[in-house]
Design an enzyme around this catalytic site. Structure first.
Site, PDB file in Angstrom:
ATOM      1  CB  CYS A   4       8.354  -0.246  -2.251  1.00  0.00           C
ATOM      2  SG  CYS A   4       7.936   1.135  -1.093  1.00  0.00           S
TER       3      CYS A   4
ATOM      4  CB  CYS B 123      10.298   2.569   0.686  1.00  0.00           C
ATOM      5  SG  CYS B 123       8.683   1.577   1.100  1.00  0.00           S
TER       6      CYS B 123
ATOM      7  NE  ARG C 271       0.518   6.940  -9.050  1.00  0.00           N
ATOM      8  CZ  ARG C 271       1.591   7.014  -8.872  1.00  0.00           C
ATOM      9  NH1 ARG C 271       2.260   6.656  -9.999  1.00  0.00           N
ATOM     10  NH2 ARG C 271       2.163   7.514  -7.850  1.00  0.00           N
TER      11      ARG C 271
ATOM     12  CG  HIS D 174       5.192   1.533 -13.685  1.00  0.00           C
ATOM     13  ND1 HIS D 174       5.691   2.257 -14.584  1.00  0.00           N
ATOM     14  CD2 HIS D 174       4.946   2.105 -12.478  1.00  0.00           C
ATOM     15  CE1 HIS D 174       5.829   3.568 -13.634  1.00  0.00           C
ATOM     16  NE2 HIS D 174       5.506   3.354 -12.425  1.00  0.00           N
TER      17      HIS D 174
ATOM     18  CD1 TRP E 198       8.718   2.948 -10.899  1.00  0.00           C
ATOM     19  CD2 TRP E 198       8.379   1.133 -12.352  1.00  0.00           C
ATOM     20  NE1 TRP E 198       7.904   1.725 -10.338  1.00  0.00           N
ATOM     21  CE2 TRP E 198       7.631   0.776 -11.171  1.00  0.00           C
ATOM     22  CE3 TRP E 198       8.426   0.327 -13.470  1.00  0.00           C
ATOM     23  CZ2 TRP E 198       7.236  -0.521 -11.075  1.00  0.00           C
ATOM     24  CZ3 TRP E 198       8.098  -0.913 -13.329  1.00  0.00           C
ATOM     25  CH2 TRP E 198       7.384  -1.339 -12.219  1.00  0.00           C
TER      26      TRP E 198
ATOM     27  NE  ARG F 111      -0.305  -0.056   5.030  1.00  0.00           N
ATOM     28  CZ  ARG F 111      -0.881  -0.678   6.073  1.00  0.00           C
ATOM     29  NH1 ARG F 111      -2.175  -0.929   6.200  1.00  0.00           N
ATOM     30  NH2 ARG F 111      -0.409  -0.436   7.194  1.00  0.00           N
TER      31      ARG F 111
ATOM     32  CB  THR G  83       5.398   3.292   1.958  1.00  0.00           C
ATOM     33  OG1 THR G  83       5.992   3.650   0.584  1.00  0.00           O
ATOM     34  CG2 THR G  83       4.995   1.829   1.804  1.00  0.00           C
TER      35      THR G  83
ATOM     36  CB  SER H  88       4.000  -1.275 -19.535  1.00  0.00           C
ATOM     37  OG  SER H  88       2.738  -0.403 -19.286  1.00  0.00           O
TER      38      SER H  88
END
Ligand SMILES: *[C@@H]1O[C@H](CO)[C@@H](O)[C@H](O)[C@H]1NC(C)=O
Ligand SMILES: *[C@@H]1O[C@H](CO)[C@@H](O)[C@H](O)[C@H]1NC(C)=O
Ligand SMILES: *[C@@H]1O[C@H](CO)[C@@H](O)[C@H](O)[C@H]1NC(C)=O
Length: 459
Positions: free
Chosen positions: A387, A384, A277, A245, A191, A178, A180, A242
């Site tokens: 992540c 992180c 996004r 992502h 990315w 989730r 962060t 993609s």
């Protein structure tokens, strides 16, 4: 019988941006109907996933076998110096410049480069991004027994990570993927290096560091246009990345930290984050393509699940936790799930990939493998920890998918007798990452339905 032969890789290039101003339409107008010249349409996938597969899969992932994942979160980043000062402490906050630091702190502590406020932010992000590695002593003990059991099984390949003393088990249910607070330049760099250096993209096309800014190449072309000149395989590779992502971004938007005060933390849908996004207008037309890539990834992973059914149906295959009754039930549950996956009528046909002449195909496959391995190493650069955990799990899951899809012959050649050495095997770690990674994609497809209805209320 063949399950059938639909090549879903042909991309649709001429983007027709909808003139409709409805918020839902701007994300979803092109995410409907047939998926790029193939017979798998979005609505069929939605219904299949949301009604049949998703609930079964969720249940499976809550089991002890699938909730514990072993991971090494302490590997150094092999590609660049981790220069975020609090990145080490799994935080993602831009450090303050020295003149932002109050005099009092500077004179007291010459090493302190952060303002008090940044420190608070830093601590907050550190908390949100931290991995909760608490396991009960009982669980620890059983995990030791499981791995003893796993080591006895003949293994095809050793994943070095698992053997490292730095690897630890993590309870995935305690550490949901989730929001962060990990974003901004540091997250973009991850990315960006994936798209720029690990997606077969030509150097002439530049992707801006900030993904929220308009995407266009140096010659004014859209970022996507470079795909036109690529072969089917390389386009497919890009679409998988993609899609991954997109999925991660859907989770972050669906479990956004909405309220954070002394008496509660509230996580929930943030529609405007989702729009940033995926809205066609806000993303210069890219958002809906990203969503289509998510469906593409879904089909690929679903195909791999259908393909390993014979491997997991073998009597010698066990989901070992030491509780034999539950273990057998869980195996039945898993097989039932794979049968549902196999029943999907419009499977992707991976045999059309690498179908060129033999030499060419072998080179391509090797390119694929190396590039993908490289991407999985980039995950060690994610600042992180939480992540990083999900990034590693999902890339390992996708790596397992590719391993399955390209081992068709080995799977077909599985010996009938359970005494002979199997021609194809999956380790527990591969299986856990495969199912959990697919769980993420399946959840994303399910979440799209929520965002659709939330967006229909927005003007
Ligand atoms: C980790 O999870 C356990 C079990 O839910 C909880 O008791 C503990 O407080 C958590 N630790 C942290 C640091 O959040
Ligand atoms: C691996 O990724 C890094 C970081 O993006 C890049 O610099 C490097 O060229 C890649 N190596 C290969 C072999 O693709
Ligand atoms: C939702 O996300 C946006 C960024 O996209 C942010 O500005 C806003 O504060 C978030 N909303 C809530 C309620 O947190």
């Amino acid at each position: 019988m063949k399950w059938h032969v639909f090549l879903c890789v042909l991309l649709m290039y001429n983007l027709k941006v909808s003139s409709s101003s409805s918020a839902a339409n701007r994300c979803f107008c092109q995410v409907t109907g047939s998926l790029d010249d193939c017979a798998c349409d979005v609505e069929t996938i939605d219904t299949f996933n949301n009604e049949q597969l998703f609930p079964k899969l969720q249940k499976l992932l809550e089991s002890d076998y699938f909730r514990f994942y072993k991971v090494n979160l302490n590997k150094p980043c092999p590609f660049w110096k981790d220069n975020s000062l609090c990145g080490q402490k799994n935080c993602a906050v831009i450090p303050c410049t020295p003149n932002e630091v109050p005099e009092g702190i500077k004179t007291n502590d010459h090493h302190n480069m952060y303002s008090a406020e940044a420190n608070q932010e830093c601590e907050k992000a550190e908390k949100l991004g931290a991995v909760n590695s608490s396991l009960s002593e009982e669980t620890r003990q059983s995990l030791r027994e499981w791995s003893k059991h796993d080591d006895e099984a003949e293994r095809f390949c050793v994943i070095d990570d698992e053997e490292s003393p730095d690897s630890q088990y993590v309870d995935l249910l305690l550490n949901p993927e989730r929001f962060t607070g990990y974003k901004g330049p540091e997250a973009w760099q991850i990315w960006n290096s994936i798209y720029e250096e690990n997606c077969f993209k030509p150097y002439t096309v530049k992707r801006p560091l900030n993904p929220m800014s308009a995407y266009s190449g140096s010659d004014g072309k859209m970022f996507y246009s470079w795909l036109e000149g690529q072969c089917v395989e390389k386009r497919a590779f890009f679409r998988l990345v993609s899609g991954l992502h997109s999925s991660i971004n859907i989770h972050l938007s669906a479990r956004f930290l909405l309220d954070d005060n002394w008496y509660e933390k509230k996580w929930g849908h943030n529609v405007s984050e989702f729009q940033q996004r995926f809205d066609a207008q806000l993303t210069n037309g890219e958002g809906p393509k990203r969503l289509r890539n998510l469906y593409f990834l879904y089909l690929i992973e679903l195909r791999a699940l259908a393909k390993i059914l014979p491997v997991l149906q073998r009597p010698s295959f066990q989901l070992y936790t030491g509780q034999s009754v539950q273990d057998q039930q869980l195996k039945l549950q898993l097989i039932e799930l794979l049968q549902v996956a196999k029943s999907f009528p419009l499977h992707f046909d991976e045999t059309t990939l690498f179908a060129g002449n033999k030499e060419e195909a072998a080179t391509l496959k090797e390119d694929f493998r190396l590039t993908f391995r490289n991407i999985s190493r980039i995950m060690d650069c994610v600042g992180c920890f939480k992540c990083r955990l999900w990034g590693k799990l999902q890339t390992q899951g996708l790596g397992t998918v590719l391993k399955i899809l390209f081992s068709e012959r080995q799977i077909e050649a599985l010996p009938k007798s359970s005494n002979s050495r199997p021609t194809f095997q999956l380790s527990r770690q591969e299986l856990v990452s495969l199912l959990n990674a697919f769980g993420r994609i399946s959840t994303s497809i399910r979440e799209l339905e929520n965002f659709r209805s939330l967006l229909s209320m927005v003007r």
